[in-house]
Write an enzyme that holds these catalytic residues in place. Structure first.
Site, mmCIF file in Angstrom:
data_model
loop_
_atom_site.group_PDB
_atom_site.id
_atom_site.type_symbol
_atom_site.label_atom_id
_atom_site.label_comp_id
_atom_site.label_asym_id
_atom_site.label_seq_id
_atom_site.Cartn_x
_atom_site.Cartn_y
_atom_site.Cartn_z
ATOM 1 N N TYR A 1 -84.697 19.218 -37.834
ATOM 2 C CA TYR A 1 -84.102 18.819 -39.119
ATOM 3 C C TYR A 1 -83.968 17.312 -39.297
ATOM 4 C CZ TYR A 1 -79.342 19.158 -36.921
ATOM 5 O OH TYR A 1 -78.230 19.036 -36.151
ATOM 6 N N GLU A 2 -83.665 16.943 -40.552
ATOM 7 C CA GLU A 2 -83.689 15.554 -41.031
ATOM 8 C C GLU A 2 -85.080 14.940 -40.877
ATOM 9 O OE1 GLU A 2 -81.347 14.905 -42.761
ATOM 10 O OE2 GLU A 2 -79.905 16.320 -41.993
ATOM 11 N N GLY A 3 -86.093 15.750 -41.084
ATOM 12 C CA GLY A 3 -87.473 15.313 -40.888
ATOM 13 C C GLY A 3 -87.893 15.637 -39.476
#
Length: 572
Positions: free
Chosen positions: A428-430
């Site tokens: 997550y968050e890229g």
């Protein structure tokens, strides 16, 4: 041995390695003296070690549940969150005018590292709120700031980030959520969002959702996306809670780990929202929150690695098995391979923690001075800090299971929880692949200037240490030279060739940065061949050499990735 926050490591890194004194020398952060930082770290350790760490297993064994539309959190989480909020820990780096401490991001980064080692699932909650605070600080209207920031900073309200939709994962521009103007300055926001960490809970207060949606005249793709504040309860002018908004939790995800953190599917059905920032500029505002979160996620990995290492070390000291070639405590810690794993864990944690704190210092210096060089350095280090920190979290927690042997596969020891909890941080968050593509793409639009600047800094230190620390300095200098050649190759390629080698390139850069910070630690250590020098020697001898293979991989180009047809890949 219960979890112990590594205060001494933070103090050493701040004083001797990443240069927090530069930050405290600025007018903005003049109050962040060494004595103040030491007192804050000590108090943070007390919170995490005594109150939050005992909750970690509760979150795993007694997950958050959705009952009759209400999300109920794990036993003890409500009191744990209360301690976080009442201690002012949500607003460590938030602006003082709205009730925050106004301290450097480097200090809140250290706190987030600690809380991730103590209880990652609960620690996610304030991390998201911190990101929302920064987004509102930079993009919200004065009225919205006055209403929301004091509540978020105090911890009375909590914040979320709503990007992902079922049909649009990392391709945010494919979202379908829409926002219709209501004629009074507000909007009716409709759509479904998935993977919303702490999307709802019973900790009290309001849950403030930042939601990406498209206005009727919004262009296709990311260019036409706007950002909206959509609270669970509609706040009154005095900040008290009014009627419930038109949104609900559809379900909670059944996850591999982080069971104590409720990850919600959220449904917005004409929910009232307020525009944050300019129309169609939502991605710019959301990226403010995401960039904050990317560094935060990196230290989630590092903190989890710290917790896994401490658990593995305790087990290795206590577990008696087989004969060992040295005279020691008698546990499996005296076996060479167990020592290899523990030293690898410790060396990796130090390297990744130093990178993350150096990134935080650069962000602080950029904010305090406005100098473009600091901002560029922070931008370059952010994807490395996120990807390497979470990769280390995954590798170290996996190795922690291995140190435990068969008992690591038994849930009662708790070793597996560290791995299950931290695994999502690489996603997550890229995802870490996206971080690597960002590094060789956007972050090298300067022709590699930032990369070359960092490599020059590394080689300059190594050059100066060739006499005093030759066994460390020479390999670090040579590794930086190899990475310089890989950087020159990368800058000269078409984008898809860069992308093909982006992950190994980021890994090589992290390896070399790790060697640099270990060298700095050895130089700063008082006395000859102390523990930090010995750990640095281990890193340089056994882990740094990986940079060469990674650099070779990075320069292989994209053609070979497409050599096998789809039919050949599937074996048909």
């Amino acid at each position: 041995m219960p979890y112990q926050s590594p205060v001494r490591d933070f103090t050493f890194l701040f004083d001797k390695v990443v240069g927090l004194d530069q930050v405290s020398a600025t007018e903005m952060f003049a109050e962040a003296t060494a004595e103040t930082v030491e007192a804050i770290l000590t108090e943070a350790a007390r919170l995490n070690d005594d109150i939050l760490a005992p909750l970690r297993r509760n979150g795993d064994l007694h997950p958050a549940v959705l009952e009759n539309g209400v999300v109920r959190t794990s036993p003890g989480f409500k009191d744990g969150y209360k301690a976080i909020a009442e201690g002012g820990w949500v607003g460590i780096s938030a602006p003082e005018e709205f009730g925050g401490m106004g301290l450097p991001l480097a200090i809140s980064t250290a706190f987030n590292d600690m809380i991730s080692g103590a209880c990652l699932s609960l620690g996610l909650n304030p991390l998201l709120t911190q990101g929302q605070i920064e987004a509102l600080e930079h993009h919200a209207s004065d009225e919205m700031k006055a209403l929301y920031l004091p509540k978020l900073i105090s911890g009375e309200w909590t914040g979320t980030m709503n990007l992902t939709e079922p049909q649009a994962g990392s391709d945010v521009g494919a979202l379908r959520s829409k926002a219709e103007p209501l004629g009074d300055g507000t909007y009716a926001v409709s759509g479904q969002k998935i993977f919303i960490s702490w999307g709802d809970h019973d900790l009290g207060g309001n849950v403030c959702h930042l939601v990406l949606a498209r206005l009727p005249d919004g262009a296709p793709g990311t260019r036409g996306i706007s950002l909206f504040m959509v609270p669970k309860y509609l706040p009154k002018e005095d900040g008290s809670l009014g009627a419930a908004n038109s949104l609900r939790v559809v379900s909670l995800e059944h996850k591999m780990g982080l069971h104590g953190s409720p990850t919600a599917v959220m449904e917005f059905d004409g929910a009232k929202g307020w525009l944050v920032g300019a129309p169609h500029k939502g991605m710019a505002a959301m990226f403010t929150m995401m960039n904050n979160a990317r560094l935060g996620v990196g230290v989630q990995g590092i903190g989890s690695a710290e917790g896994a290492y401490q658990a593995a070390l305790e087990y290795a000291l206590d577990r008696k098995q087989g004969k060992t070639p040295v005279e020691g405590p008698g546990g499996i810690i005296d076996h060479a391979d167990v020592r290899r794993m523990l030293l690898t864990m410790k060396a990796e944690i130090f390297a990744s923690r130093a990178i993350a704190l150096a990134c935080a210092v650069a962000l602080d210096m950029g904010r305090a001075t406005g100098e473009a060089d600091w901002n560029a350095r922070a931008a370059f280090l952010t994807p490395i800090a996120k990807a390497f920190g979470t990769d280390v979290g995954c590798r170290v927690s996996d190795m922690g299971v291995q140190v435990h042997g068969g008992m690591g596969f038994i849930e009662e020891t708790g070793a597996a929880q560290f791995f299950r909890d931290v695994r999502v941080t690489a996603i997550y968050e890229g995802t870490n692949g996206i971080q690597a593509m960002d590094l060789v793409g956007r972050k090298m639009m300067d022709g590699g200037e930032q990369a070359y600047g960092l490599l020059e800094e590394i080689q300059s230190l190594a050059e100066s240490a060739r006499t005093s620390h030759a066994a460390l300095a020479e390999p670090v200098w040579q590794a930086a030279e190899t990475l310089r050649e890989a950087t020159e190759w990368m800058v000269g390629q078409e984008m898809n060739d860069r992308f093909a080698g982006s992950v190994p390139y980021l890994g090589a850069f992290a390896r070399v940065l790790g060697g640099y910070y270990h060298l700095k630690a050895a130089i700063a250590e008082e006395g000859e061949a102390g523990p930090r020098h010995k750990l640095a020697q281990f890193y340089v001898d056994r882990l740094l050499p990986e940079h060469s293979a990674l650099a070779t991989h990075a320069m292989a180009g994209a053609e070979g990735l497409y050599a096998l047809s789809i039919e050949e890949l599937t074996g048909t």
